[in-house]
Structure formats: C-alpha cells, structure tokens
Scaffold this active site. Structure first.
Site, PDB file in Angstrom:
ATOM      1  N   ASP A  15       1.584   4.913   0.123  1.00 48.71           N
ATOM      2  CA  ASP A  15       0.854   6.083   0.608  1.00 48.71           C
ATOM      3  C   ASP A  15       1.634   7.371   0.313  1.00 48.71           C
ATOM      4  OD1 ASP A  15      -1.131   7.520   1.914  1.00 48.71           O
ATOM      5  OD2 ASP A  15      -1.113   6.257   3.699  1.00 48.71           O
ATOM      6  N   ASP A  56     -10.303   7.791   3.237  1.00 50.20           N
ATOM      7  CA  ASP A  56     -10.141   7.408   4.639  1.00 50.20           C
ATOM      8  C   ASP A  56     -11.483   7.380   5.359  1.00 50.20           C
ATOM      9  OD1 ASP A  56      -7.446   6.902   4.709  1.00 50.20           O
ATOM     10  OD2 ASP A  56      -6.875   8.937   5.266  1.00 50.20           O
ATOM     11  N   ASN A  61       1.242  11.244   2.106  1.00 48.09           N
ATOM     12  CA  ASN A  61       0.339  11.913   3.041  1.00 48.09           C
ATOM     13  C   ASN A  61       0.488  13.414   3.227  1.00 48.09           C
ATOM     14  OD1 ASN A  61      -1.636  10.147   4.071  1.00 48.09           O
ATOM     15  ND2 ASN A  61      -0.024   8.929   5.014  1.00 48.09           N
ATOM     16  N   LYS A 119       0.898  -1.157   0.000  1.00 46.91           N
ATOM     17  CA  LYS A 119       0.000   0.000   0.000  1.00 46.91           C
ATOM     18  C   LYS A 119       0.932   1.200   0.000  1.00 46.91           C
ATOM     19  CE  LYS A 119      -3.461   2.318   2.907  1.00 46.91           C
ATOM     20  NZ  LYS A 119      -4.127   2.256   4.207  1.00 46.91           N
TER      21      LYS A 119
HETATM   22  C1  GLA Z   1      -3.157   7.592   5.448  1.00 43.32           C
HETATM   23  C2  GLA Z   1      -3.963   6.475   4.802  1.00 43.32           C
HETATM   24  C3  GLA Z   1      -4.534   5.583   5.874  1.00 43.32           C
HETATM   25  C4  GLA Z   1      -3.417   5.027   6.733  1.00 43.32           C
HETATM   26  C5  GLA Z   1      -2.599   6.163   7.318  1.00 43.32           C
HETATM   27  C6  GLA Z   1      -1.373   5.638   8.054  1.00 43.32           C
HETATM   28  O1  GLA Z   1      -3.984   8.470   6.117  1.00 43.32           O
HETATM   29  O2  GLA Z   1      -4.963   6.989   3.974  1.00 43.32           O
HETATM   30  O3  GLA Z   1      -5.270   4.528   5.293  1.00 43.32           O
HETATM   31  O4  GLA Z   1      -2.611   4.191   5.953  1.00 43.32           O
HETATM   32  O5  GLA Z   1      -2.165   7.057   6.322  1.00 43.32           O
HETATM   33  O6  GLA Z   1      -0.620   6.627   8.594  1.00 43.32           O
END
Ligand code: GLA
Length: 722
Positions: A454, A523, A456, A452
C-alpha cells in the site's frame, strides 16, 4: 524484423504491427535536423511505403510557424519550435536551445535506435523504438559525453502525432479517492490539455493513457489512436491541438521545476511511452491493451488469480489472532483460496496514528508472532497474505525516532503529515536496504504467498538534504527504488505475488504491473459505484488484474443496499475477493456465497484471460452487459440496477463469436431457461445479429437483477449436430 528501412529513401523507416504502420525518418531543414513522423495508420504493404510523401503537406505559413513544428518524435526546446518540448536542457553558462545533429541509426533485431548529438556540449540522445505485438514502444536515453554537467529540466519519452482529421475527441479517465477511473469522452480543445500527477505516484485523479478519435469511433468500429506511459511516479501527458489543426501527444515522467543534473559520463533513461492504433473502435483498443499487458508486462499472465479474503472492511485496525481465524474459517468454508491480513498487525498500530514503520508483529496482539495465525490459515487450506506499507512512517514510531532524517523533508521547512504519516525516501540506499531486509525477512519467516503493498499519501516537502545537486532526483529514484525492491523480492521469493494499492487505485499503471500481479481498484466497494469504476478501469487494464471484493450491505462507505448476488456478479467481472464481515452473514447468505464462489471458479479463466466485449449500456447507470471469450468458452454477465425507469432493448447481442460456428448454452440462471435454456444451440451469427432475451433485461422485477450466461463453441455445424 518489425522495423524496416523504406526502400529508395534515405534515413526513413517503417514499423509495422498487425494493426498499424508507423513511418518516421530524418529530415534536414536548413541547418536543423528533425526526426519526423510521416504516417501512423492502417498497415501498409512494404511496396506502398515509398508512396508516403516525405514532406509535410503544404499549409499557409508565415514567419510565425515552422512547417515541422509539431511533426517530430522528439521536439526539443531549441531552434524554431514552439510546441510542447520533449527535452529541455540548460548547458554550462546558462545556454539553452538544444541543437541536435543526426549521428546515425542502429537497427537491431528488436527495433531501432536513432542517435542524435549536440556536439557543442557532448549531449547524446538516443531514440529507441520497438514493436511488442500491436503496440509501438518508445523511450529515450540521454548521456552526457561532455566535460561539464548539463541540467535536464524536462525529458519526455516522446511525442506522437495524431494524423489530421476533421475533428478530435479524446477519452481519458479521471477521478478521486473512492471514485477512480471514471471514463470521460469529449472534444479535444484547441490549446494544450495536460493530464498529470504531481503526487509522486500515478495518482487517483488521472491515469497515464489517452485515446484520440475523430469523434466517430464506436465501441466496435472506427479509428482510434492511443498513447500511454509506463510509469508509477509523477507524470504528465499533454495533448496539444493547434488552431491550424494539428494534434500531438507528449508523454513523460517527472515534475515541473525539477532539474536533473546530468554529470559527465552519466545517462538518464526514460520509461516507455506506448502507441497503439486500431480501426476496430474502443472495444478493439481495450482488447489490444489487455493483450499487451498479458504478453509483455505481467510476469504470470497464465496463472489463475486466487479468490481472496481481506479483513479490512470487517475488522479495521482491530486485528487479533482469534478474530482473524474466525473469519478465516468462514472464508475457507466459502471456497476462498488466499487469506490476507490487512493493516493493524504490527508495531503499536492500533489506529492510524502510530506504529507505521515498526514491522514486527504487535507484541500484545501477537505475543508469539504471526506463525499461529498463518498456520491456522494454511490448515484451512488457504494461502497466506499480509498488508504492508513500506514507503511510509508515522512520526510516532520507533523507526522515526531512530531515523528522522529518512523521510522526504527540506531543511527549515515543516514536515506536513497526511493520515498522520510521512514518506520515507526510497532513493536512499540505507532506506532501501532496511526495507528490503524486513520485507524479505517477513516473506521468508512466514512463507508468505502474497503482499498487499500500500502507499497512502501524496508526497510533500520533497527534499533530500545532503544529496546536494542530486536532491531533485528523488522524484524519479524513489519510484525506481520501489521497483528495485519489488523486483528483488520476487527474484528471491519466486512464489510471492504482489497487489499494488494506494488508497485504492492510486498506483495503477504499466510500470507497477511489471512487478505486481493485480491492483486494488478502489476503496469504494459499493457494487454500483464499482461498475462505473470497473468500466473505466478495463478501458485500458485487463480484468485479470482488477481486484474486486464483495463486502457488506448496506455498504460501509455509501450506505447503499445491494443484494448479495448483484454484489458478487459485479466482483466476478474481475478478480473476485470477499471483504465483508462473514461472522455476521447468515447461513442463507453463506450458502449463496459458496455457490457464487464455485461459479466464479468455473468462469475464472475466461474472465481473467479472455477477450472483453462491452455489449451495451452504461454500467452502474443503466442495464448493461459484458462478455468474455477465451478459446471456445463464452461468459456473459448482464446487469440491471433498476426495475423499469429506463427500459433497455430486450435482446442482448453477443460479440466476437465465429458467425459460422455453433454455440451451446452450458449455463444460465433460472429465469433464462425459458429463453436460452441449457443445451440450446445457436449459430454465432444469430447470437451476434439477433441476440438473446435475457430476463435481467426484460423482467419486471425488483432493482438489482443480474445473471450469468455461459456458452461453448461446438466443433460441428448445426445441421451436423443432431
Ligand atoms: C488503504 C487501502 C485499504 C486498507 C487501508 C489500511 O486505504 O486502500 O484497502 O488497506 O489502507 O490502512
């Protein structure tokens, strides 16, 4: 070949797909040259092509407007043009106004390349066009054949003219973190309406596609023109509507104010912009985009996406081997096929303030590494996945202490953090080399099946000290760097599958989907909010890439309580996952969940690869239903979040069936046995014209009712069946 020369016309071509014809060609307007779009609409037979006049329809003109001003495929900033330019350059000495001459066309098996040149400065521009199924793909390459650098200030992939109509309405999605993909459909205002991301990624606020209709298109009828861009960095798409009536949409990567120094001998290539016309309404348009993604974008479109478990909502950063294995055991018992360990497994990462960048197992939590955890996961019969966020670093990390210069930054300016993190510069070779090294190492060491990936935070203070005039390129080269690493990881690890995530759905586009297999949609896992998000998401992207988890009730984010079955039925409309704290689910809930996972596996190929029909309603707001058709299989999922406030029609009419064929009900929920019993047979025409009564829609029950109906097309006609 999909692009043909129009007989009897010089330098005019027609691209024909199953649903449209697109006619374009070269016009010499006094000393200027224009590549003009003449027609974009229903397919024309080759014999009819010469009937398309090669002149813009007369209009009142004066010395304030050029007749071809908005009709071009690639309007430049130069000459008599006042619209949105696809190309803006500054030549040596500060000279502006590109003057492109037509230098010929190269027809290939796939399409055509039109070559233009600004001979005074050696700038060469190639406009590329190919057809991929029903979609027209266009992109541009610009080369500097001159002796001095040229500053490229804007380079869009091109402009699309929407044919003249009495009105114009546009459909797009907009949103925010945890509220992505909300569909908006409203009149296109006169002026220039820009949809954009300046965040460095595709973004939560808008998504790079637009649909335009006359204001009369419906779900299954009416003309719709649509334009998209396959790119995962900052972008902009401008729909200009002139007071005189013309509309054009220009799409491109990049960023306001960013300058690309094109040195002699260098070439800059844009991402693809995509055009699609259909007269089958918004439903047909969605289905064509889904089909395009499956046939021309996704690497493994025929593979079933596994049911996954992800621990993020259950454990947050509190990741331990025993805690994860306890969840894994429960997940395996439900029929989960892939177990993904989320954030909190590495470095000193026990919260979001530290450790990002230190990609080795947390030494206190996993003194012997992750092998024990993943062996346990595999022993339970599941595949293994791991969360990573390669483009980011916490200042409180060994990586940042060793390489503070690796982040995006500008000399003498602050380095503002968001979620306590900074962005690594993936345009730099050493940063990419480092990232690829540990990612490939992790995947190989643990035999990972899934990442996954990511991302952020948005970019800020975007600088690349030491890169000199190349510094601005980071906006584009960072994205290409991410693409390159994903491509190489997949090449070296053919079994690896990747999920794109950016704080939920912040990096969803056809560029990232070329090297990932599914995306984390949002999310926000509240089932009702999710219906709204999924409705917008699937306008353009196929359900087979839409990750959807069932989480706890009340929902941790919204506090809304929703029954397990409804939560499952919402998540089963895409790629089902589970993200709740299974250690707290009761035996009854676990048993119900096990049954629903098994049901999902039955309908999965049809949901993930079928043709989607939005049957009715406003998902998440009123009663609604979606239908998926694949070969002879049909799945209908119906929802009703409320009891009686807004009573829908009692019958649901199905879609996309063969009217002459007979369908047999192969599965339905208990209450439906009175109205659509298993084994009952119906003509496609009856199902589509009269519909069936679904208890979810008429029953006076509690809030949040939902049900699944499955049917199969029989080979025989009804009067032959008994
Ligand atoms: C983001 C992702 C979540 C999770 C967090 C972890 O917000 O969208 O699904 O993986 O990071 O820190």
């Amino acid at each position: 070949m999909s692009v043909v020369k129009v007989a009897g016309r010089s330098d005019t071509w027609a691209a024909t797909t199953p649903s449209c014809t697109y006619v374009f060609g070269v016009v010499r307007a006094e000393e200027d040259v224009r590549i003009v779009q003449w027609y974009w609409g229903p397919p024309l037979p080759e014999a009819a092509l010469p009937e398309i006049p090669l002149a813009v329809a007369p209009r009142l003109t004066a010395s304030f407007r050029d007749p071809y001003d908005i009709e071009e495929l690639f309007p430049v900033d130069g000459g008599r043009r006042w619209g949105v330019p696809s190309l803006r350059v500054r030549y040596p000495g500060g000279v502006r106004s590109a003057e492109l001459a037509y230098a010929g066309a190269e027809e290939t098996a796939e399409g055509i390349e039109l070559v233009l040149r600004d001979d005074a400065y050696g700038l060469r521009v190639s406009l590329h066009l190919t057809c991929a199924g029903d979609v027209i793909e266009r992109w541009v390459s610009v080369s500097n054949d001159g002796a001095q650098a040229v500053q490229v200030e804007r380079l869009d992939s091109g402009s699309w003219v929407i044919p003249e109509r009495y009105g114009y309405r546009h459909s797009t999605v907009s949103g925010a973190w945890s509220a992505e993909s909300r569909l908006g459909r409203r009149e296109l205002p006169v002026g220039e309406t820009t949809f954009t991301s300046r965040t460095g990624a595709t973004g939560h606020h808008a998504n790079p596609w637009i649909m335009v209709d006359e204001g009369d298109a419906g779900e299954e009828s009416g003309e719709v023109w649509t334009v998209a861009l396959a790119w995962s960095g900052s972008w902009r798409m401008t729909a200009q509507r002139r007071p005189e009536g013309d509309v054009a949409v220009s799409a491109g990567f990049g960023h306001d104010g960013v300058v690309w120094q094109l040195a002699p001998g260098e070439k800059l290539i844009t991402p693809k912009t995509l055009g699609l016309y259909s007269d089958g309404g918004f439903g047909a348009v969605s289905r064509v985009w889904h089909e395009y993604a499956r046939r021309f974008v996704l690497a493994f479109p025929d593979e079933d996406r596994p049911v996954l478990y992800n621990s993020w909502e259950a454990t947050g950063f509190d990741v331990t081997e025993s805690g994860q294995l306890a969840l894994a055991e429960k997940a395996a018992g439900l029929g989960v096929e892939l177990f993904v360990v989320d954030d909190g497994w590495f470095g000193a990462r026990v919260d979001d303030t530290r450790g990002l960048g230190d990609w080795w197992p947390n030494r206190e939590r996993f003194p012997d590494g992750l092998a024990g955890l993943f062996d346990g996961v595999r022993a339970l019969g599941m595949r293994a996945g791991l969360w990573v966020e390669p483009e980011m670093v916490n200042p409180d990390s060994d990586l940042y202490r060793a390489h503070p210069d690796w982040v995006l930054h500008l000399p003498g300016r602050r380095r503002d953090t968001m979620r306590n993190q900074l962005v690594l510069n993936f345009a730099r070779d050493e940063v990419r080399g480092w990232a690829f090294g540990w990612l490939d190492g992790l995947v190989r060491e643990y035999g990972l099946d899934y990442l996954k990936w990511d991302m952020n935070r948005s970019f800020s203070q975007v600088g690349w000290p030491g890169a000199g005039e190349r510094a601005d390129r980071v906006w584009i080269e960072h994205v290409e760097g991410v693409y390159q690493i994903m491509d190489e990881l997949r090449r070296r690890n053919p079994g690896l599958r990747i999920e794109s995530c950016s704080g939920g759905g912040g990096r969803v586009d056809l560029g990232i989907l070329r090297r990932t297999d599914q995306v984390w949609t949002s999310d926000n896992t509240d089932a009702r909010d999710r219906q709204v998000i999924q409705h917008g998401f699937t306008q353009f992207y196929p359900p087979g890439v839409m990750s959807a988890w069932v989480t706890d009730s009340p929902n941790p984010l919204t506090r809304r309580e929703v029954p397990l079955r409804y939560r499952f039925h919402v998540a089963m409309a895409g790629v089902l996952g589970i993200g709740g704290d299974l250690t707290r689910w009761g035996e009854g809930e676990l048993a119900e969940a096990r049954g629903l996972v098994a049901k999902y596996k039955e309908i999965r190929p049809i949901v993930q690869r079928g043709r989607l029909y939005r049957l009715a309603g406003d998902p998440g707001v009123t009663a609604s239903a979606v239908q998926y058709n694949l070969d002879d299989q049909v799945v209908v999922i119906a929802y009703n979040p409320f009891a009686l406030t807004d009573q829908p029609p009692r019958r649901v009419r199905l879609a996309g069936l063969d009217p002459e064929a007979v369908y047999e009900v192969t599965g339905c929920d208990d209450l439906a046995t009175f109205t659509v019993p298993v084994g009952s047979r119906w003509h496609g025409r009856t199902l589509m014209s009269h519909g069936v009564v679904l208890p979810t829609w008429f029953h006076l029950g509690a809030d949040y009712r939902s049900e699944i109906l499955t049917l199969r097309r029989l080979d025989r006609l009804l009067d032959e069946t008994d």
